[in-house]
Design an enzyme around this catalytic site. Sequence first.
Site, PDB file in Angstrom:
ATOM      1  N   HIS A  22       0.844  -1.207   0.000  1.00  0.00           N
ATOM      2  CA  HIS A  22       0.000   0.000   0.000  1.00  0.00           C
ATOM      3  C   HIS A  22       0.879   1.257   0.000  1.00  0.00           C
ATOM      4  O   HIS A  22       1.252   1.759   1.051  1.00  0.00           O
ATOM      5  CB  HIS A  22      -0.920  -0.015   1.228  1.00  0.00           C
ATOM      6  CG  HIS A  22      -1.995   1.034   1.191  1.00  0.00           C
ATOM      7  ND1 HIS A  22      -3.320   0.751   1.423  1.00  0.00           N
ATOM      8  CD2 HIS A  22      -1.946   2.362   0.952  1.00  0.00           C
ATOM      9  CE1 HIS A  22      -4.036   1.857   1.332  1.00  0.00           C
ATOM     10  NE2 HIS A  22      -3.219   2.857   1.050  1.00  0.00           N
ATOM     11  N   HIS A  24       1.130   4.992  -2.258  1.00  0.00           N
ATOM     12  CA  HIS A  24       0.634   5.858  -3.336  1.00  0.00           C
ATOM     13  C   HIS A  24       1.811   6.569  -3.994  1.00  0.00           C
ATOM     14  O   HIS A  24       2.599   7.223  -3.304  1.00  0.00           O
ATOM     15  CB  HIS A  24      -0.329   6.910  -2.775  1.00  0.00           C
ATOM     16  CG  HIS A  24      -1.575   6.332  -2.175  1.00  0.00           C
ATOM     17  ND1 HIS A  24      -2.759   6.226  -2.876  1.00  0.00           N
ATOM     18  CD2 HIS A  24      -1.833   5.818  -0.942  1.00  0.00           C
ATOM     19  CE1 HIS A  24      -3.689   5.687  -2.093  1.00  0.00           C
ATOM     20  NE2 HIS A  24      -3.152   5.420  -0.910  1.00  0.00           N
ATOM     21  N   HIS A 207     -10.051   1.178   0.199  1.00  0.00           N
ATOM     22  CA  HIS A 207      -9.797   1.932   1.432  1.00  0.00           C
ATOM     23  C   HIS A 207     -11.103   1.918   2.248  1.00  0.00           C
ATOM     24  O   HIS A 207     -12.110   2.493   1.803  1.00  0.00           O
ATOM     25  CB  HIS A 207      -9.452   3.380   1.127  1.00  0.00           C
ATOM     26  CG  HIS A 207      -8.051   3.622   0.662  1.00  0.00           C
ATOM     27  ND1 HIS A 207      -7.587   3.221  -0.555  1.00  0.00           N
ATOM     28  CD2 HIS A 207      -7.007   4.242   1.279  1.00  0.00           C
ATOM     29  CE1 HIS A 207      -6.314   3.599  -0.689  1.00  0.00           C
ATOM     30  NE2 HIS A 207      -5.934   4.206   0.416  1.00  0.00           N
ATOM     31  N   GLU A 210     -11.039   3.345   7.700  1.00  0.00           N
ATOM     32  CA  GLU A 210      -9.949   4.259   8.076  1.00  0.00           C
ATOM     33  C   GLU A 210     -10.619   5.509   8.647  1.00  0.00           C
ATOM     34  O   GLU A 210     -10.634   5.724   9.843  1.00  0.00           O
ATOM     35  CB  GLU A 210      -9.098   4.589   6.832  1.00  0.00           C
ATOM     36  CG  GLU A 210      -7.964   5.558   7.099  1.00  0.00           C
ATOM     37  CD  GLU A 210      -7.318   6.073   5.797  1.00  0.00           C
ATOM     38  OE1 GLU A 210      -7.926   5.959   4.715  1.00  0.00           O
ATOM     39  OE2 GLU A 210      -6.205   6.633   5.886  1.00  0.00           O
ATOM     40  N   ASP A 288       1.779   3.763   3.032  1.00  0.00           N
ATOM     41  CA  ASP A 288       0.758   4.676   2.494  1.00  0.00           C
ATOM     42  C   ASP A 288       1.418   5.777   1.660  1.00  0.00           C
ATOM     43  O   ASP A 288       1.379   5.715   0.437  1.00  0.00           O
ATOM     44  CB  ASP A 288      -0.106   5.278   3.619  1.00  0.00           C
ATOM     45  CG  ASP A 288      -1.522   5.613   3.146  1.00  0.00           C
ATOM     46  OD1 ASP A 288      -1.877   5.199   2.021  1.00  0.00           O
ATOM     47  OD2 ASP A 288      -2.263   6.269   3.908  1.00  0.00           O
TER      48      ASP A 288
HETATM   49 ZN    ZN Z   1      -3.947   4.870   0.987  1.00  0.00          ZN
END
Ligand code: ZN
Length: 352
Positions: A22, A24, A207, A210, A288
């Site tokens: 994970h 980005h 996602h 969260e 992330d």
């Molecule tokens: Zn993310």
Amino acid sequence: MSEPSQKAKDEFYKELPKVELHRHLEGSLRVKTMMEIVRSHNLDVKDTGYLRPLVQVAGDMDYTFENFLAKFGTLRLFYKSPEIIKRITKEAIADAEEDNVWYMELRFTPVALSQAEAFPISEVIDWVIEGVHEMEGETDVQVRLIVSVNRHEQVSVAEEVIQRAVDRQQDGIVGIDLAGNEAEYAAGPFQKMFAEAQREGMKITIHAGEWGGPENVREAVQVFGADRVGHGIRVLEDPNVVRLAEERKIPFEVCVTSNHHSGVIEVLEDHPLSEMILEGLNVTINTDDPSISRITLGHEYKTVMETLGLPVWVLRERVLAAVRASFLPPRRRQQLAYQLSEAFSNVMMNYQ
Ligand SMILES: [Zn+2]
């Protein structure tokens, strides 16, 4: 035996072989590269000191999801040319290699990358793929791509993005991801296009849980048939959803520091990673947005051990869980798990 020094420990975390599921691309830009783009394209940012708080989390700002998401808005100004998009892709891979990441599923958001210059979606996807291909042979990091669409953006555009992703499966795109503002936008409108892509062979990660509650994790699993859940830490608020995820062995892509920076977990030490593991949930450890959070995956391995108290053998198990949860074909997963397990043990032995 004396305690190893912090320097030796940091070296240990760096040397551990790693798996990232994970990350980005848009949260992985080097500040140095951003400053170069500022200068070469006359962007309205004066110096690094002014830029940093716009694109990275700093200690003195409120850790909220609005502040966290705002960084991505600023970051959209930087994708000014095909060369820049290829460059940031290559640098993200080079940075992963520096951190001894063996395998990485790098996700990117074509809509974000296309926005500054209104680039066509299909070309943006091509440039990222080219960046990955140009790094093959230059690094040992094995990279696969995941294409993200945001809940808070146009559904019709997302449809185009997902279709393009499906068309490029042969070029290393292995999955699609639903990201964005989970607190205020529903996943429902995206369900049909995700189901179609899944039928075409795409893997799905969502996602959920969260900034939204456990009902979103249930929706990801039951309605979307997600292969993995991004974050999902709020699953713990509903024992029925915990049971569902445990029974189906759904992998969770947990990102500890990011959860703190985006305000989901107020105190880092209170992060429920260990509790998730004790509940039998299949968690993996990820970054992330390494640039936004100013971290590496090595830093996250250190955090889960030194701040959250995970023993090294549990960390090893979770890294192997990440291999098994990857979107690689089963044989490749098995091979990688075997090699990585051995390498992990060797590093452990060297530091005992
Ligand atoms: Zn993310």
